[in-house]
Scaffold this motif. Structure first.
Motif, PDB file in Angstrom:
ATOM      1  N   VAL A  32      47.658  12.031 -20.059  1.00 18.48           N
ATOM      2  CA  VAL A  32      47.788  10.988 -21.061  1.00 18.48           C
ATOM      3  C   VAL A  32      48.211   9.809 -20.291  1.00 18.48           C
ATOM      4  N   ILE A  33      47.556   8.684 -20.775  1.00 16.20           N
ATOM      5  CA  ILE A  33      47.914   7.395 -20.237  1.00 16.20           C
ATOM      6  C   ILE A  33      48.394   6.400 -21.423  1.00 16.20           C
ATOM      7  N   ASP A  34      49.329   6.050 -21.598  1.00 16.47           N
ATOM      8  CA  ASP A  34      50.055   5.436 -22.683  1.00 16.47           C
ATOM      9  C   ASP A  34      50.261   3.924 -22.578  1.00 16.47           C
ATOM     10  N   PRO A  35      49.514   2.860 -22.701  1.00  9.44           N
ATOM     11  CA  PRO A  35      49.709   1.549 -22.705  1.00  9.44           C
ATOM     12  C   PRO A  35      50.539   1.056 -23.683  1.00  9.44           C
ATOM     13  N   GLY A  36      51.817   0.598 -23.500  1.00  4.14           N
ATOM     14  CA  GLY A  36      52.722   0.186 -24.473  1.00  4.14           C
ATOM     15  C   GLY A  36      52.426  -0.898 -25.256  1.00  4.14           C
ATOM     16  N   HIS A  37      52.903  -0.770 -26.601  1.00  6.33           N
ATOM     17  CA  HIS A  37      52.695  -1.797 -27.676  1.00  6.33           C
ATOM     18  C   HIS A  37      51.150  -2.012 -28.121  1.00  6.33           C
ATOM     19  N   GLY A  38      50.802  -3.084 -28.671  1.00  2.08           N
ATOM     20  CA  GLY A  38      49.431  -3.244 -28.963  1.00  2.08           C
ATOM     21  C   GLY A  38      49.323  -3.758 -30.557  1.00  2.08           C
ATOM     22  N   GLY A  39      48.039  -4.362 -30.923  1.00  2.00           N
ATOM     23  CA  GLY A  39      48.090  -4.961 -32.156  1.00  2.00           C
ATOM     24  C   GLY A  39      49.063  -5.813 -32.501  1.00  2.00           C
ATOM     25  N   LYS A  40      49.771  -5.751 -33.753  1.00  2.00           N
ATOM     26  CA  LYS A  40      50.869  -6.671 -34.309  1.00  2.00           C
ATOM     27  C   LYS A  40      52.153  -6.710 -33.336  1.00  2.00           C
ATOM     28  N   LYS A  74      41.325  15.487 -16.817  1.00  2.00           N
ATOM     29  CA  LYS A  74      40.800  14.841 -18.302  1.00  2.00           C
ATOM     30  C   LYS A  74      41.840  13.533 -18.335  1.00  2.00           C
ATOM     31  N   VAL A  75      41.292  12.637 -18.603  1.00  2.00           N
ATOM     32  CA  VAL A  75      42.031  11.248 -19.081  1.00  2.00           C
ATOM     33  C   VAL A  75      42.016  11.162 -20.580  1.00  2.00           C
ATOM     34  N   ILE A  76      43.197  10.936 -21.245  1.00  2.00           N
ATOM     35  CA  ILE A  76      43.417  10.538 -22.586  1.00  2.00           C
ATOM     36  C   ILE A  76      44.167   9.232 -22.846  1.00  2.00           C
ATOM     37  N   TYR A  77      43.787   8.463 -23.483  1.00  2.00           N
ATOM     38  CA  TYR A  77      44.598   7.135 -23.833  1.00  2.00           C
ATOM     39  C   TYR A  77      45.293   7.142 -25.245  1.00  2.00           C
ATOM     40  N   THR A  78      46.515   6.847 -25.317  1.00  2.00           N
ATOM     41  CA  THR A  78      46.840   6.636 -26.614  1.00  2.00           C
ATOM     42  C   THR A  78      46.167   5.416 -27.291  1.00  2.00           C
ATOM     43  N   ARG A  79      46.093   4.609 -26.502  1.00  2.00           N
ATOM     44  CA  ARG A  79      45.147   3.578 -26.879  1.00  2.00           C
ATOM     45  C   ARG A  79      44.035   2.734 -25.879  1.00  2.00           C
ATOM     46  N   LYS A  80      42.840   2.439 -26.482  1.00  2.00           N
ATOM     47  CA  LYS A  80      42.073   1.643 -25.436  1.00  2.00           C
ATOM     48  C   LYS A  80      41.769   0.235 -25.794  1.00  2.00           C
ATOM     49  N   THR A  81      42.232  -0.104 -26.912  1.00  2.00           N
ATOM     50  CA  THR A  81      42.037  -1.521 -27.299  1.00  2.00           C
ATOM     51  C   THR A  81      43.484  -1.879 -28.048  1.00  2.00           C
ATOM     52  N   ASP A  82      43.345  -3.089 -28.582  1.00  2.00           N
ATOM     53  CA  ASP A  82      44.581  -3.986 -28.745  1.00  2.00           C
ATOM     54  C   ASP A  82      44.777  -3.572 -30.304  1.00  2.00           C
ATOM     55  N   VAL A  83      45.205  -2.333 -30.398  1.00  2.00           N
ATOM     56  CA  VAL A  83      45.670  -1.739 -31.634  1.00  2.00           C
ATOM     57  C   VAL A  83      47.147  -1.157 -31.450  1.00  2.00           C
ATOM     58  N   PHE A  84      47.617  -1.044 -32.880  1.00  2.00           N
ATOM     59  CA  PHE A  84      49.170  -0.823 -33.225  1.00  2.00           C
ATOM     60  C   PHE A  84      49.254   0.567 -33.253  1.00  2.00           C
ATOM     61  N   VAL A  85      50.038   1.262 -32.236  1.00  2.00           N
ATOM     62  CA  VAL A  85      50.305   2.824 -32.449  1.00  2.00           C
ATOM     63  C   VAL A  85      51.782   3.076 -32.623  1.00  2.00           C
ATOM     64  N   GLU A  86      51.915   3.672 -33.684  1.00  2.00           N
ATOM     65  CA  GLU A  86      53.492   4.276 -33.524  1.00  2.00           C
ATOM     66  C   GLU A  86      54.134   4.964 -32.475  1.00  2.00           C
ATOM     67  N   ILE A 103      52.181   9.417 -18.977  1.00  2.00           N
ATOM     68  CA  ILE A 103      52.704   7.993 -18.290  1.00  2.00           C
ATOM     69  C   ILE A 103      52.390   6.858 -19.340  1.00  2.00           C
ATOM     70  N   SER A 104      53.776   6.487 -19.508  1.00  2.00           N
ATOM     71  CA  SER A 104      53.498   5.037 -20.551  1.00  2.00           C
ATOM     72  C   SER A 104      54.141   3.961 -19.724  1.00  2.00           C
ATOM     73  N   ILE A 105      53.138   2.852 -19.992  1.00  2.00           N
ATOM     74  CA  ILE A 105      53.199   1.808 -18.807  1.00  2.00           C
ATOM     75  C   ILE A 105      53.554   0.699 -19.706  1.00  2.00           C
TER      76      ILE A 105
END
Ligand SMILES: [Zn+2]
Length: 367
Positions: A32-40, A74-86, A103-105
């Motif tokens: 799981v790849i987790d790009p930090g922050h996003g959206g608002k 298998k790669v899973i993203y917590t977000r792939k676009t500019d959205v807010f995820v808690e 992995i959180s980035i």
């Protein structure tokens, strides 16, 4: 039989432990790849540059390299676009996917415009924690202030109070060894391959790592607050080099992980062939981890059958239950989780702690 407080002595060097493998139908390693922050939540900013975009660019590029080159992942993203995820949902995504690695980035920021370099974290509390490490985690954890209802999801953690970090002090981290491996590979590659100034590997109380039930790390790529570094972080060259470093580090981890699995299987087969060695692995439920052992008359020692403890990493880890029956230990775990909701199953074989996956493999070879 009452074996109250008979101590299982587990020398750290004897621990063989391999992460439970994901239940992916094709037997693939789940990352799981987790790009930090996003959206608002832009994360840290410097002028028009925003942390959320840097994190996402590097995450997508890293994921692409893995998807193109590692067919067994298998790669899973917590977000792939500019959205807010808690933050709690990010860990949830990984837990539900039975991921093998999280992995959180992120990108750092400091009051000083000269602070620079990469650093990698695993969850925990450092003996000699510096205020810089503490602040990085506090700052990242503040993302929850943008969530509706954050009070209900983080067990009273207060993002405005450094004292809140105490909740991480007694946390049980089953995956410390693997997390440290991945953190070291990552930090080394960020320094060797992307030539980032080295700020080292540290432990801190990052909420996003707290609830994930697999090895997990958080990388701070560099400082957006440093104008020079900001230019690098937002450049194509920067994104390419940093994602390549993360990809190389992941490959190193995968090698390490696969070697552990290879070693576990022949050992299990060898045992299965020997009539005289029909000793089965024992399962226990670990429910509490303390710096000092409880007093003999402590009520908590009478709460469950077969309470025992062993020491590991300087902590006394309390277990209950003692059975070779995997179904039975799952029932015990469910019972214990009514009071200790982070309780989990451990396995012991011939006096050594092994992973539950290894134990089940050994048991299936013997039966
Ligand atoms: Zn961040």
């Amino acid at each position: 039989m009452n074996r109250l407080l008979s101590v299982l002595i587990l020398s750290a060097s004897l621990l063989t432990f391999c992460p439970a493998h994901a239940i992916d139908e094709q037997g693939r390693f789940v990352l799981v790849i987790d790009p930090g922050h996003g959206g608002k939540d832009p994360g840290a900013v410097n002028g028009k540059s925003q942390e959320k975009s840097i994190n996402l660019n590097v995450a997508l590029k890293m994921g692409k390299l893995i998807e193109d080159n590692c067919k067994n992942v298998k790669v899973i993203y917590t977000r792939k676009t500019d959205v807010f995820v808690e933050l709690y949902k990010r860990a949830d995504i990984a837990n539900k996917a039975s991921a093998d690695m999280f992995i959180s980035i992120h990108t750092n920021s400091a009051k000083s415009k000269t602070a620079n370099g990469a650093e990698t974290y695993l969850l925990g509390v450092e003996e000699n924690r510096t205020s810089a490490n503490l602040n990085a985690a506090l700052q990242e954890n503040k993302a929850i202030l943008l969530e509706n209802d954050y009070e209900t999801h983080y067990e009273g953690y207060d993002p405005n109070s450094p004292e809140s970090m105490i909740i991480f002090e007694f946390m049980q981290n089953e995956y410390q060894k693997e997390s440290l491996k991945m953190a070291s590979f990552t930090q080394d590659q960020m320094v060797k391959s992307a030539k980032r100034p080295d700020r080292g590997v540290h432990q801190a109380g990052y909420l996003v790592l707290w609830k994930s039930t697999m090895p997990s790390i958080l990388v701070e790529l560099g400082f957006i607050s440093n104008d020079n570094e900001c230019k690098y972080l937002t450049s194509q060259k920067g994104v390419d080099e940093m994602s390549m470093s993360l990809y190389k580090a992941f490959q190193e981890y995968l090698d390490y992980h696969n070697k552990l699995l290879e070693r576990a299987v022949p050992a299990a087969q060898a045992i299965g062939n020997k009539e005289e060695q029909k000793e089965l692995p024992i399962y226990k439920v670990q429910f509490m981890s303390l710096k000092t052992p409880l007093k003999k008359n402590d009520k908590r020692l009478k709460a469950y059958p077969d309470i025992d403890y062993y020491t590991e990493g300087g902590m006394c880890k309390y277990t209950c239950g003692d059975t070779t029956d995997y179904e039975a230990i799952q029932k015990t775990k469910t019972e214990v989780q009514k009071k200790y909701k982070d309780a989990f199953v451990i396995a012991v074989y011939q006096g050594k702690k092994i992973s539950v996956k290894e134990a089940r493999e050994i048991a299936s070879k013997i039966k």
